[in-house]
Design a protein around this motif. Structure first.
Motif, PDB file in Angstrom:
ATOM      1  N   GLN A  51       0.831  -1.202   0.000  1.00 37.41           N
ATOM      2  CA  GLN A  51       0.000   0.000   0.000  1.00 37.41           C
ATOM      3  C   GLN A  51       0.866   1.252   0.000  1.00 37.41           C
ATOM      4  O   GLN A  51       0.565   2.221  -0.701  1.00 37.41           O
ATOM      5  N   SER A  52       1.946   1.221   0.752  1.00 38.39           N
ATOM      6  CA  SER A  52       2.876   2.347   0.776  1.00 38.39           C
ATOM      7  C   SER A  52       3.526   2.552  -0.582  1.00 38.39           C
ATOM      8  O   SER A  52       3.685   3.684  -1.055  1.00 38.39           O
ATOM      9  N   LEU A  53       3.908   1.470  -1.220  1.00 35.91           N
ATOM     10  CA  LEU A  53       4.530   1.539  -2.540  1.00 35.91           C
ATOM     11  C   LEU A  53       3.546   2.108  -3.566  1.00 35.91           C
ATOM     12  O   LEU A  53       3.915   2.950  -4.391  1.00 35.91           O
ATOM     13  N   MET A  54       2.304   1.687  -3.496  1.00 32.89           N
ATOM     14  CA  MET A  54       1.291   2.191  -4.419  1.00 32.89           C
ATOM     15  C   MET A  54       1.017   3.676  -4.155  1.00 32.89           C
ATOM     16  O   MET A  54       0.864   4.454  -5.099  1.00 32.89           O
ATOM     17  N   GLY A  69      13.518  -3.250  -5.891  1.00 33.71           N
ATOM     18  CA  GLY A  69      14.472  -3.067  -4.813  1.00 33.71           C
ATOM     19  C   GLY A  69      14.163  -3.999  -3.661  1.00 33.71           C
ATOM     20  O   GLY A  69      13.300  -4.876  -3.758  1.00 33.71           O
ATOM     21  N   THR A  70      14.864  -3.789  -2.569  1.00 29.95           N
ATOM     22  CA  THR A  70      14.693  -4.612  -1.376  1.00 29.95           C
ATOM     23  C   THR A  70      14.565  -3.700  -0.169  1.00 29.95           C
ATOM     24  O   THR A  70      15.334  -2.755  -0.007  1.00 29.95           O
ATOM     25  N   TYR A  71      13.581  -3.975   0.667  1.00 24.88           N
ATOM     26  CA  TYR A  71      13.419  -3.242   1.909  1.00 24.88           C
ATOM     27  C   TYR A  71      14.440  -3.751   2.928  1.00 24.88           C
ATOM     28  O   TYR A  71      14.995  -4.839   2.785  1.00 24.88           O
ATOM     29  N   SER A  72      14.651  -2.985   3.984  1.00 23.93           N
ATOM     30  CA  SER A  72      15.642  -3.364   5.000  1.00 23.93           C
ATOM     31  C   SER A  72      15.257  -4.646   5.742  1.00 23.93           C
ATOM     32  O   SER A  72      16.117  -5.324   6.296  1.00 23.93           O
ATOM     33  N   ASN A  73      13.966  -5.007   5.740  1.00 21.10           N
ATOM     34  CA  ASN A  73      13.542  -6.232   6.432  1.00 21.10           C
ATOM     35  C   ASN A  73      13.612  -7.471   5.542  1.00 21.10           C
ATOM     36  O   ASN A  73      13.159  -8.537   5.918  1.00 21.10           O
ATOM     37  N   LEU A  78       8.554  -4.627  -6.346  1.00 21.83           N
ATOM     38  CA  LEU A  78       8.593  -4.440  -7.791  1.00 21.83           C
ATOM     39  C   LEU A  78       7.452  -3.504  -8.156  1.00 21.83           C
ATOM     40  O   LEU A  78       6.313  -3.702  -7.731  1.00 21.83           O
ATOM     41  N   LEU A  79       7.757  -2.468  -8.914  1.00 22.54           N
ATOM     42  CA  LEU A  79       6.748  -1.539  -9.406  1.00 22.54           C
ATOM     43  C   LEU A  79       6.780  -1.599 -10.923  1.00 22.54           C
ATOM     44  O   LEU A  79       7.812  -1.334 -11.541  1.00 22.54           O
ATOM     45  N   ASP A  80       5.661  -1.994 -11.528  1.00 23.85           N
ATOM     46  CA  ASP A  80       5.554  -2.152 -12.972  1.00 23.85           C
ATOM     47  C   ASP A  80       4.530  -1.141 -13.490  1.00 23.85           C
ATOM     48  O   ASP A  80       3.369  -1.171 -13.091  1.00 23.85           O
ATOM     49  N   VAL A  81       4.971  -0.240 -14.362  1.00 20.81           N
ATOM     50  CA  VAL A  81       4.103   0.792 -14.929  1.00 20.81           C
ATOM     51  C   VAL A  81       4.062   0.589 -16.438  1.00 20.81           C
ATOM     52  O   VAL A  81       5.109   0.556 -17.084  1.00 20.81           O
ATOM     53  N   ALA A 102       1.983  -2.847  -8.145  1.00 22.53           N
ATOM     54  CA  ALA A 102       2.991  -2.897  -7.082  1.00 22.53           C
ATOM     55  C   ALA A 102       2.949  -4.290  -6.458  1.00 22.53           C
ATOM     56  O   ALA A 102       1.882  -4.795  -6.124  1.00 22.53           O
ATOM     57  N   THR A 103       4.113  -4.898  -6.313  1.00 25.38           N
ATOM     58  CA  THR A 103       4.221  -6.232  -5.728  1.00 25.38           C
ATOM     59  C   THR A 103       5.291  -6.230  -4.651  1.00 25.38           C
ATOM     60  O   THR A 103       6.375  -5.696  -4.852  1.00 25.38           O
ATOM     61  N   VAL A 104       4.971  -6.827  -3.511  1.00 27.21           N
ATOM     62  CA  VAL A 104       5.941  -7.047  -2.435  1.00 27.21           C
ATOM     63  C   VAL A 104       6.008  -8.545  -2.212  1.00 27.21           C
ATOM     64  O   VAL A 104       4.982  -9.209  -2.050  1.00 27.21           O
TER      65      VAL A 104
END
Length: 127
Positions: A51-54, A69-73, A78-81, A102-104
Motif C-alpha cells: 500500500q505504501s509503494l502504491m 528493490g529490497t526493503y531493509s527487512n 517491484l513496481l511495474d508501470v 505494485a508487488t511485495v
C-alpha cells in the motif's frame, strides 16, 4: 502379606510413553501456532508495504517500465508501470492512462495491488 510399595517397570514405561505422546502433541500445537503467527505477521507487513509503494507511485507521475528493490527487512518490491489504452484514446480525452502494479514478495509468498492511473496529457507546444 507382601507390603512392597512403588511402581513396576511396566507401569513406569507406560507412564513415560503417555508423557512423551502428550508432550509431542503440545509441542506440535505450539509450533503450528508460532508458524501461523509468523505467516500472519509477514502478510500484514507485506500488505502495509505494498500500500505504501502504491501510494508513493501515485505521488509522482508514472514513468513506464519496471523498478525494483529490497526493503531493509528483506522483503523485495517491484513496481511495474505500463501505458494503458491507445494514443487515440489519450488524444480524445487529453489524458494518458497507465496501469500501475505494485508487488511485495518474501520467501513464502507475495502481495500485489494494481490500479489505473490517469495523468493529464502534456500540453502541446505552441508555434
Amino acid at each position: 502379606m507382601n507390603d512392597q510399595r512403588g511402581f513396576t517397570l511396566i507401569e513406569l514405561l507406560v507412564s513415560l510413553a503417555i508423557l512423551t505422546i502428550a508432550l509431542a502433541v503440545l509441542f506440535s500445537t505450539i509450533s503450528t501456532s508460532l508458524d501461523r503467527t509468523r505467516k500472519n505477521r509477514n502478510e500484514a507487513v507485506a500488505a502495509s508495504l505494498v500500500q505504501s509503494l502504491m501510494a508513493r507511485a501515485s505521488v509522482t507521475p508514472p514513468a513506464p517500465g519496471q523498478t525494483q528493490g529490497t526493503y531493509s527487512n528483506g522483503f523485495r518490491w517491484l513496481l511495474d508501470v505500463r501505458p494503458y489504452g491507445s494514443a487515440a484514446d489519450a488524444k480524445a480525452t487529453h489524458m494518458s492512462a497507465y496501469q500501475v502494479r505494485a508487488t511485495v514478495a518474501w520467501p513464502e509468498g507475495a502481495r500485489s495491488l494494481s490500479a489505473l492511473r490517469l495523468v493529464p496529457a502534456p500540453p502541446k507546444a505552441q508555434p
